[in-house]
Design a protein around this motif. Sequence first.
Motif, PDB file in Angstrom:
ATOM      1  N   ASN A 260      25.785  59.638  62.842  1.00 55.07           N
ATOM      2  CA  ASN A 260      26.083  61.059  62.672  1.00 55.07           C
ATOM      3  C   ASN A 260      27.298  61.459  63.514  1.00 55.07           C
ATOM      4  O   ASN A 260      28.196  62.172  63.053  1.00 55.07           O
ATOM      5  CB  ASN A 260      24.849  61.872  63.081  1.00 55.07           C
ATOM      6  CG  ASN A 260      25.075  63.346  62.935  1.00 55.07           C
ATOM      7  OD1 ASN A 260      25.636  63.778  61.932  1.00 55.07           O
ATOM      8  ND2 ASN A 260      24.669  64.119  63.925  1.00 55.07           N
ATOM      9  N   LEU A 261      27.313  60.952  64.736  1.00 57.58           N
ATOM     10  CA  LEU A 261      28.397  61.263  65.654  1.00 57.58           C
ATOM     11  C   LEU A 261      29.734  60.720  65.129  1.00 57.58           C
ATOM     12  O   LEU A 261      30.763  61.398  65.187  1.00 57.58           O
ATOM     13  CB  LEU A 261      28.060  60.622  67.002  1.00 57.58           C
ATOM     14  CG  LEU A 261      28.557  61.299  68.261  1.00 57.58           C
ATOM     15  CD1 LEU A 261      28.319  62.790  68.234  1.00 57.58           C
ATOM     16  CD2 LEU A 261      27.856  60.689  69.470  1.00 57.58           C
ATOM     17  N   VAL A 262      29.685  59.512  64.604  1.00 56.49           N
ATOM     18  CA  VAL A 262      30.907  58.897  64.065  1.00 56.49           C
ATOM     19  C   VAL A 262      31.460  59.766  62.934  1.00 56.49           C
ATOM     20  O   VAL A 262      32.671  60.017  62.857  1.00 56.49           O
ATOM     21  CB  VAL A 262      30.624  57.447  63.583  1.00 56.49           C
ATOM     22  CG1 VAL A 262      31.789  56.897  62.773  1.00 56.49           C
ATOM     23  CG2 VAL A 262      30.326  56.557  64.783  1.00 56.49           C
ATOM     24  N   ASN A 263      30.578  60.290  62.090  1.00 54.07           N
ATOM     25  CA  ASN A 263      31.026  61.175  61.000  1.00 54.07           C
ATOM     26  C   ASN A 263      31.710  62.417  61.556  1.00 54.07           C
ATOM     27  O   ASN A 263      32.721  62.874  61.016  1.00 54.07           O
ATOM     28  CB  ASN A 263      29.834  61.617  60.134  1.00 54.07           C
ATOM     29  CG  ASN A 263      29.362  60.479  59.267  1.00 54.07           C
ATOM     30  OD1 ASN A 263      30.105  59.520  59.024  1.00 54.07           O
ATOM     31  ND2 ASN A 263      28.122  60.552  58.812  1.00 54.07           N
ATOM     32  N   ILE A 264      31.147  62.958  62.601  1.00 51.87           N
ATOM     33  CA  ILE A 264      31.743  64.167  63.196  1.00 51.87           C
ATOM     34  C   ILE A 264      33.100  63.849  63.830  1.00 51.87           C
ATOM     35  O   ILE A 264      34.073  64.588  63.647  1.00 51.87           O
ATOM     36  CB  ILE A 264      30.765  64.822  64.193  1.00 51.87           C
ATOM     37  CG1 ILE A 264      29.617  65.423  63.378  1.00 51.87           C
ATOM     38  CG2 ILE A 264      31.438  65.895  65.038  1.00 51.87           C
ATOM     39  CD1 ILE A 264      28.523  66.072  64.148  1.00 51.87           C
ATOM     40  N   PHE A 265      33.177  62.735  64.534  1.00 53.14           N
ATOM     41  CA  PHE A 265      34.478  62.341  65.103  1.00 53.14           C
ATOM     42  C   PHE A 265      35.506  62.129  63.988  1.00 53.14           C
ATOM     43  O   PHE A 265      36.673  62.518  64.128  1.00 53.14           O
ATOM     44  CB  PHE A 265      34.351  61.057  65.929  1.00 53.14           C
ATOM     45  CG  PHE A 265      33.650  61.254  67.254  1.00 53.14           C
ATOM     46  CD1 PHE A 265      33.831  62.401  67.999  1.00 53.14           C
ATOM     47  CD2 PHE A 265      32.805  60.265  67.767  1.00 53.14           C
ATOM     48  CE1 PHE A 265      33.189  62.582  69.223  1.00 53.14           C
ATOM     49  CE2 PHE A 265      32.161  60.435  68.985  1.00 53.14           C
ATOM     50  CZ  PHE A 265      32.347  61.598  69.709  1.00 53.14           C
ATOM     51  N   ASN A 266      35.082  61.520  62.893  1.00 58.46           N
ATOM     52  CA  ASN A 266      36.002  61.303  61.764  1.00 58.46           C
ATOM     53  C   ASN A 266      36.504  62.632  61.211  1.00 58.46           C
ATOM     54  O   ASN A 266      37.688  62.793  60.926  1.00 58.46           O
ATOM     55  CB  ASN A 266      35.318  60.513  60.632  1.00 58.46           C
ATOM     56  CG  ASN A 266      35.176  59.057  61.015  1.00 58.46           C
ATOM     57  OD1 ASN A 266      35.823  58.575  61.943  1.00 58.46           O
ATOM     58  ND2 ASN A 266      34.301  58.332  60.319  1.00 58.46           N
ATOM     59  N   TYR A 267      35.567  63.588  61.092  1.00 55.99           N
ATOM     60  CA  TYR A 267      35.947  64.916  60.596  1.00 55.99           C
ATOM     61  C   TYR A 267      36.993  65.530  61.546  1.00 55.99           C
ATOM     62  O   TYR A 267      38.013  66.064  61.111  1.00 55.99           O
ATOM     63  CB  TYR A 267      34.707  65.823  60.516  1.00 55.99           C
ATOM     64  CG  TYR A 267      35.031  67.270  60.252  1.00 55.99           C
ATOM     65  CD1 TYR A 267      35.275  67.723  58.959  1.00 55.99           C
ATOM     66  CD2 TYR A 267      35.123  68.187  61.307  1.00 55.99           C
ATOM     67  CE1 TYR A 267      35.602  69.056  58.715  1.00 55.99           C
ATOM     68  CE2 TYR A 267      35.450  69.517  61.074  1.00 55.99           C
ATOM     69  CZ  TYR A 267      35.682  69.950  59.779  1.00 55.99           C
ATOM     70  OH  TYR A 267      36.013  71.274  59.553  1.00 55.99           O
TER      71      TYR A 267
END
Length: 394
Positions: A260-267
């Motif tokens: 989930n965190l990786v998705n947010i960092f990507n965003y």
Amino acid sequence: MKCRIDRSNCKIFLNFGKMPIANGFLKKKDFKSEYFFNLSVGFNEKLSLFQLKSNPHPKKMFNKNYPFYTSSSKYMVKHFKKFAQWIKNNFTKNKNFKILEIGSNDGTFLNNFKNYFHVGIEPSLSVHKVALINKINSKNKFFDQTSLKKYIKKKVFFDVIVGSNVICHIPNQNELIRNVKKILKEDGVFIFEEPYLGAMYKKISYDQIYDEHIYMFSASSISKIFQRYNFHLIDAIPQITHGGSMRYIIKRKKNENEKNLVNIFNYENKKKLNKIESCIEFKSNCETSKKKILDKIKSIKEKGGSICGYAATSKSTTILNYCNIGTNYIDYICDTTKEKIGKFSPGMHIPIKDMDHFHNNMKDFVYLFAWNHKDEIFNKETNFKGKWISHVEL
Ligand code: TYD
């Protein structure tokens, strides 16, 4: 300017000019002595951190008459109940569970933890008094070395330390994190919710920028700030409160599953939230937004329309002062808070009226300053047949 946290270079990219205390609703007799400061914003690319250049002393903002009560929104009361339940489901496994809230206001959140060992630290006397009436273990203090002395001395450690819309109010984040570390159990969690930089950019809700909001965080900035103290951001969960917030969960140990965190960092990388470019674009968006709302208001007035404001929010102080909107455009602002009623808005001195006044003196247009409470307000103001306006999309 130097970054408040790591002292590295921080580029100032936005200046709103002279601003009063956002929650400094005042009486006519105090107009002459009203306090102003310069509201400008800088960005430190190294920490991805959006921050105010200067701020009034916290004692000037969080004083004995502080007029913001968390319980003023029914939706927020429900939100904090759900938030508390989420904590109970996930983090109350330890025997003798202990929770501490930083900036516990009138006790709305801790009200859900009355059967647990709980402590609320609240510097503003007005809201602290309400918490005491509600039988919350509230301490009328700032969250600092002095207020924690007792717990450190007696070796009282907390399972959960929590803060909502308050961590960004604390100028010295280094000291804050050091203090959290001193009283957090080895396997404890630090959880806080704050307005989200990404949401502010998306909505162009620049009214989130005012004296109390010294920082506008993102997952990237929080992760970097806390890493400096060997803490890890283990999750970030978007919230719809306050027009778009983020719940950050911090621990000493890293998490195994960070999807989930990786998705947010990507965003955040995609939106360039880590780069000064996004700040420059935001600045230009703020200028366009200002022009648009002023054009709209002027056109209403030219056609003989009348306007009042709804909810004397702290956010409205930035809009009104930056756009120079006073009683020439807005007749009054209605609000439910008794401490604000009968006073005037900071800087622009628009009278604050109660809700009866609004219901008996409805105008053609209502500027919704609490746009973040839109659903709650629209649901109860069905008698208003005019038009709602705002600088953000409603
Ligand atoms: P909010 O957007 O929560 O806060 P901020 O001051 O941080 O921008 O708005 C709180 C103010 O809005 C408070 O003065 C009470 C007022 N309000 C109303 O007058 N009526 C309402 O229905 C709601 C939800 C808020």
